[in-house]
Write an enzyme that holds these catalytic residues in place. Structure first.
Site, PDB file in Angstrom:
ATOM      1  N   ASP A   1      42.476  45.420  35.423  1.00 34.59           N
ATOM      2  CA  ASP A   1      41.146  45.374  34.820  1.00 34.59           C
ATOM      3  C   ASP A   1      41.135  44.509  33.559  1.00 34.59           C
ATOM      4  O   ASP A   1      42.106  44.468  32.803  1.00 34.59           O
ATOM      5  CB  ASP A   1      40.729  46.808  34.465  1.00 34.59           C
ATOM      6  CG  ASP A   1      39.341  46.887  33.881  1.00 34.59           C
ATOM      7  OD1 ASP A   1      38.383  46.549  34.587  1.00 34.59           O
ATOM      8  OD2 ASP A   1      39.219  47.286  32.698  1.00 34.59           O
TER       9      ASP A   1
ATOM     10  N   GLU B   1      41.245  40.907  37.667  1.00 39.19           N
ATOM     11  CA  GLU B   1      39.822  40.778  37.366  1.00 39.19           C
ATOM     12  C   GLU B   1      39.736  39.827  36.171  1.00 39.19           C
ATOM     13  O   GLU B   1      39.846  40.249  35.018  1.00 39.19           O
ATOM     14  CB  GLU B   1      39.182  42.128  37.026  1.00 39.19           C
ATOM     15  CG  GLU B   1      37.684  42.014  36.818  1.00 39.19           C
ATOM     16  CD  GLU B   1      37.115  42.985  35.794  1.00 39.19           C
ATOM     17  OE1 GLU B   1      35.890  43.023  35.662  1.00 39.19           O
ATOM     18  OE2 GLU B   1      37.892  43.674  35.116  1.00 39.19           O
TER      19      GLU B   1
END
Length: 635
Positions: free
Chosen positions: A315, A368
């Site tokens: 993330d 990401e």
């Protein structure tokens, strides 16, 4: 030698930890069942380099510190203690006395289990004695080429996929309960993997698991560590891989967590211009400290080692890479070259990907990353490459959603939003994503984004998924969007499964399933995902008709696919399309299959730069996907 004596830290362990290379430190740090001098108990160890005193308090000593002081193992700030009589299931914390004399009660950073929120203690746990049955699965994954196999991901938030108690209050299913139903659903829909949000323990539901306090503990919301192992093992038995969201970018300021762990900046950068995310109110890991990067890299390996996870979706990578991420001018610190790249974070990421690849080649890593940072994916041992297996294609997602939300009349003026992504489609190993982030906080659900009346909305969404299936890149779709969820996603409510009682939503689900099954069936859609020879435009410039036509090509020239997609409600009868081969073209997926021609025979007429042509009756928001073979490999 006493049983489980291997859990006790040695000089070598603490030395390697200080060097950032004790990749199995999780077998020593934290709490572990052990026997010392013939007495059964628990061994505790913790890193608190600036502490004045360190104690362990818990159920085993009535939460009283006296006589339970930890001793320094080395000069590096690691402390340990063996407590006879402590046992599995008991709660505990570290009581850390700072240099100023303040008493801090901290959860164990390496704990393998934690109390259910709002309680915050760690729980003594034994991760052994689970009987795994997925050795063949792991071996197969180790031997596969991750770039050339299908990867279609169903992104899931376990707590809101389905709920008990009619969807009220927590209503959580246990990991074991959800395993059976989720595996059956995902397998039936044709996905290859699930990606699980919010597994490492976190205190605040609305953070969705992206503000972690216990990195080594699966959340108690859905059961025990052994329950979570069961879920993974069951998924593998059913042929479904499991990817976890992993958050090495930042952590919350909760009093029991990592922030100011021993009264000093232990895990975070000391200067707030580098050590805090102003937009998120969280702390940033200090990647310059070897013990911190060891904590994180070992954590990534831990999930693959102990829980057999198939991959990690990392993330907020952009927030790690850029020193000025989310910060205004004058409120960030340039690197030693005067730039905005966090050189320490870059080295950490490379180290993480390199070690993961070499220790666990069966596992993938996915970034990401939302910027144009070069070489995010690729070989981690190559200079200048961050080394992720894949990168989320955020550019495609933003352009494509902007295009699909337009009234069809205006699409011809924005045709490049549909086609521009193919200019860089092979610059990285991409995953196309329509994730949870796109259907929350007034962003509308996928169906809600589509223009037109009710029928047009469904037609446009099918068209979107067909284009996504044909576009180069692996696939990810967030739960609920496969059947046309109307409401935006909320972590506090179940998906609106009742919608499947309506034929339009059921038909939407069936179409998504056809896309996923087609994707898995045709190597042209996955085997050449990262190879520009696997894609060729037929016509990328038909902006006036807003028709997009292209080929997906296999390595052996067999079972190729022709896509002709109409992004307007205008019917085009006998629409001429150039094709590379004179053989039969057989319909494999269409928007109106009952009324579409099932096979096409090309004629020798030049069109779109090809020697042959077919004529297709293009329907309103029409989807026409045909299979064909070619005799020549190069076209």
């Amino acid at each position: 030698m006493d049983k489980n004596s291997s859990v006790f830290l040695t000089e070598v362990d603490t030395y390697l930890f200080g060097q950032g290379t004790n990749y199995e430190i999780y077998n020593k740090m934290g709490s572990h069942i052990a026997i010392k001098d013939g007495v059964c108990g628990v061994y505790f160890s913790v890193w608190a380099p600036a502490a004045k005193e360190v104690y362990v308090v818990g159920d085993f000593n009535e939460w009283k510190a006296y006589g339970y002081d930890c001793k320094p193992v080395s000069d590096g700030g690691v402390y340990d203690i063996f407590i006879p009589g402590a046992k599995v299931g008991q709660f505990y914390k570290y009581l850390i006395v700072t240099q100023e004399g303040e008493a801090l009660f901290k959860a164990d950073p390496y704990a393998n289990s934690a109390q259910l929120r709002p309680e915050t203690a760690s729980v003594i746990t034994d991760l052994g004695q689970f009987e795994w049955s997925d050795s063949k699965w792991i071996q197969n994954k180790t031997e596969e080429d991750h770039l050339k196999v299908p990867l279609s991901i169903y992104e899931v938030h376990i707590g809101s996929w389905k709920k008990k108690n009619n969807g009220t209050q927590d209503g959580f299913y246990n990991y074991r309960e959800i395993a059976v139903e989720l595996a059956s659903y995902v397998k039936n829909m044709g996905y290859t993997h699930v990606e699980l949000m919010g597994i490492a323990e976190y205190p605040y539901d609305a953070s969705w698991g992206y503000q972690v306090t216990s990195y080594y503990a699966p959340t108690k919301r859905y059961g025990t560590p052994k329950d979570f192992m069961y879920l993974i093992d069951y998924m593998h038995k059913e042929g479904i891989g499991v990817i976890l969201d992993w958050v090495p970018a930042h952590f919350p300021k909760d009093a029991h967590g990592l922030a100011n762990f021993d009264g000093s900046n232990v895990y975070e950068y000391g200067d707030p211009r580098k050590g805090e995310h102003p937009d998120w109110g969280t702390k940033v890991f200090d990647y310059s400290k070897k013990e911190v990067t060891n904590f994180l890299i070992a954590n990534a390996l831990f999930w693959v080692d102990k829980y057999h996870i198939d991959g990690l979706r990392v993330d907020a990578v952009a927030s790690m890479l850029y020193l000025d991420y989310g910060r205004t001018e004058g409120n960030w610190i340039p690197n030693k070259f005067g730039g905005n790249g966090n050189l320490e974070a870059v080295e950490f990421i490379k180290h993480f990907n390199s070690i993961m690849k070499h220790k666990f080649p069966n596992a993938i890593t996915i970034a990401e990353e939302s910027t144009a940072w070069p070489n995010v994916s690729g070989n981690p041992d190559t200079d200048g490459c961050l080394g992720f297996t894949f990168k989320w294609n955020m550019g495609w997602m933003h352009d494509f959603l902007e295009y699909m939300q337009l009234d069809p009349y205006f699409r011809k003026f924005n045709h490049s939003k549909l086609t521009f992504s193919l200019r860089y489609a092979f610059s990285e190993n991409f995953v196309l994503v329509l994730s949870h982030d796109e259907v929350v906080h007034l962003k509308c659900s996928m169906l809600g984004k589509m223009p037109g009346d009710l029928i047009d909305k469904f037609s446009n969404l099918k068209l979107a998924y067909a284009f996504m299936t044909g576009h180069p890149g692996k696939k990810l779709l967030f739960m609920g969007q496969e059947f046309g969820q109307w409401n935006e996603w909320s972590e506090s409510k179940s998906l609106d499964w009742y919608l499947l009682e309506d034929s339009m939503h059921q038909n939407m689900k069936d179409f998504t399933k056809k896309c996923m099954l087609m994707y898995k069936k045709y190597p042209a859609l996955y085997g050449t995902d990262c190879n520009p020879e696997g894609f060729r435009w037929i016509n990328s410039n038909d902006r006036n008709n807003s028709i997009c036509s292209f080929l997906r090509l296999s390595e052996d020239g067999k079972k190729n696919l022709l896509f002709v997609l109409n992004f307007t409600p205008v019917v085009r009868e006998k629409f001429k399309v150039g094709v590379p081969s004179k053989g039969k073209y057989v319909l494999v997926l269409g928007s109106d299959e009952e009324n579409q021609i099932k096979s096409l025979t090309p004629v020798k007429e030049e069109c779109d730069g090809f020697d042959y042509s077919v004529f297709i009756d293009v329907k309103k928001f029409g989807i026409s996907i045909y299979e064909f073979n070619i005799t020549k490999k190069k076209i």
